[in-house]
Scaffold this motif. Structure first.
Motif, PDB file in Angstrom:
ATOM      1  N   ARG A 188      43.215   8.231  25.508  1.00 11.30           N
ATOM      2  CA  ARG A 188      42.645   9.502  25.996  1.00 11.30           C
ATOM      3  C   ARG A 188      41.433   9.895  25.151  1.00 11.30           C
ATOM      4  O   ARG A 188      40.397  10.329  25.679  1.00 11.30           O
ATOM      5  CB  ARG A 188      43.715  10.595  25.947  1.00 11.30           C
ATOM      6  N   GLU A 229      37.543  10.242  26.611  1.00 13.89           N
ATOM      7  CA  GLU A 229      36.758  11.479  26.501  1.00 13.89           C
ATOM      8  C   GLU A 229      35.433  11.211  25.787  1.00 13.89           C
ATOM      9  O   GLU A 229      34.370  11.668  26.217  1.00 13.89           O
ATOM     10  CB  GLU A 229      37.553  12.552  25.747  1.00 13.89           C
ATOM     11  N   TRP A 266      31.800  11.695  27.501  1.00 14.39           N
ATOM     12  CA  TRP A 266      31.014  12.861  27.086  1.00 14.39           C
ATOM     13  C   TRP A 266      29.914  12.537  26.086  1.00 14.39           C
ATOM     14  O   TRP A 266      28.902  13.232  26.046  1.00 14.39           O
ATOM     15  CB  TRP A 266      31.930  13.961  26.555  1.00 14.39           C
ATOM     16  N   PHE A 308      33.659  19.684  25.324  1.00 16.47           N
ATOM     17  CA  PHE A 308      33.882  18.397  24.659  1.00 16.47           C
ATOM     18  C   PHE A 308      34.507  18.600  23.280  1.00 16.47           C
ATOM     19  O   PHE A 308      35.525  17.977  22.942  1.00 16.47           O
ATOM     20  CB  PHE A 308      32.547  17.662  24.566  1.00 16.47           C
ATOM     21  N   ARG A 320      38.104  19.810  23.501  1.00 19.14           N
ATOM     22  CA  ARG A 320      39.045  18.761  23.892  1.00 19.14           C
ATOM     23  C   ARG A 320      39.389  17.873  22.706  1.00 19.14           C
ATOM     24  O   ARG A 320      40.558  17.509  22.504  1.00 19.14           O
ATOM     25  CB  ARG A 320      38.433  17.935  25.034  1.00 19.14           C
ATOM     26  N   TRP A 323      44.579  10.247  31.746  1.00 17.89           N
ATOM     27  CA  TRP A 323      43.132  10.422  31.987  1.00 17.89           C
ATOM     28  C   TRP A 323      42.382   9.259  31.352  1.00 17.89           C
ATOM     29  O   TRP A 323      41.901   9.363  30.241  1.00 17.89           O
ATOM     30  CB  TRP A 323      42.637  11.726  31.406  1.00 17.89           C
TER      31      TRP A 323
END
Length: 271
Positions: free
Chosen positions: A7, A11, A15, A117, A120, A270
């Motif tokens: 994950r 991300e 990003w 971002f 997270r 994700w």
């Protein structure tokens, strides 16, 4: 396979590329005399280019402690670019960059994504992701605003003579403003609004609209790349907004799957 690792890398890979491209778009909008701002934008481009490359050097079997340290490093970079974007927004709104070509809403938009971002990454490192029913609403509120902004930017960056496409962009802007207000209403009704049927309908309605916007963005991107329409949209910007719509669709589908299973998403969902 470690869910935290996959994950986190997903991300950062997504990003960091977005942040790198933001640096380019902001730089292109500065005036030639804004040498300090141009230099700062170039530095951020280089920083996130290196982060993106580093993220692809890791595998799903990486040591979670290494990834935790990497997350902290990237969080720091995301915080710094957020500060830069807010500084640029302040300069624009105080009329200190007359003639520059960055819309205030675009700069604010990019700063919201930097904040998303870094938040997270902080959540991942703390191990405290939102409960699924809260995440469904909050992610949709965030991304619906992003999609509404994109429609407005496209409408303003197309040549005014492209009347049909400008009208389509305005229609999408209106539709996503409506969806955003609906999402905000659902949010304010929490926790009573967080029933399975309401959230399922919420996701289904948003998915249909996002898919339609994604297809419009893809068409616009392809036309721009083929030099078949008149605009001042950079081809990379056209692809950039398309990828963000794709990302939103993936998130909606993950949430729909979690509701169907009646179970919270695993960290590895994700990716």
């Amino acid at each position: 396979m470690n869910g935290f690792v996959t994950r986190s890398l997903d991300e950062i890979r997504f990003w960091s590329r977005i942040m790198k491209e933001h640096s380019l778009f902001l730089r292109l909008g500065f005036r030639c005399e804004d040498t300090q701002l141009i230099q700062e934008a170039n530095q951020f481009y280089s920083i996130f280019e290196q982060i993106e490359a580093k993220s692809h050097a890791f595998t799903a079997n990486a040591d979670p402690r290494q990834i935790e340290a990497f997350n902290a490093e990237v969080h720091n970079a995301a915080s710094h670019i957020w500060v830069f974007k807010r500084k640029v927004l302040g300069l624009i709104l105080s009329c200190k960059l007359p003639g520059a070509n960055n819309f205030p809403l675009l700069v604010d938009h990019t700063s919201r994504e930097a904040n998303y971002f870094r938040n997270r990454l902080a959540e991942l490192n703390s191990g405290q992701l939102e409960p699924i029913h809260d995440a469904i609403i909050d992610e949709n509120v965030f991304f619906l605003k992003i999609m509404a902004d994109h429609a407005k930017f496209i409408g303003h960056l197309l040549d005014p003579s492209e009347r049909k496409l400008v009208d389509q962009a305005r229609e999408f802007s209106h539709d996503f403003d409506q969806l955003l207000w609906q999402a905000q209403d659902l949010s304010s009704m929490r926790p009573q609004s967080q029933t399975g049927p309401l959230l399922s309908q919420f996701l289904d309605q948003n998915r249909v609209s996002v898919a339609s916007l994604r297809d419009f963005k893809k068409t616009a991107r392809d036309l721009i790349e083929a030099c078949r329409i008149k605009s001042i949209i950079h081809p990379l910007l056209a692809d950039h907004v398309y990828r963000e719509a794709e990302r939103f669709l993936e998130i909606i589908e993950m949430f729909e799957s979690s509701l169907t299973r009646n179970a919270p998403p695993d960290l590895s969902d994700w990716h």
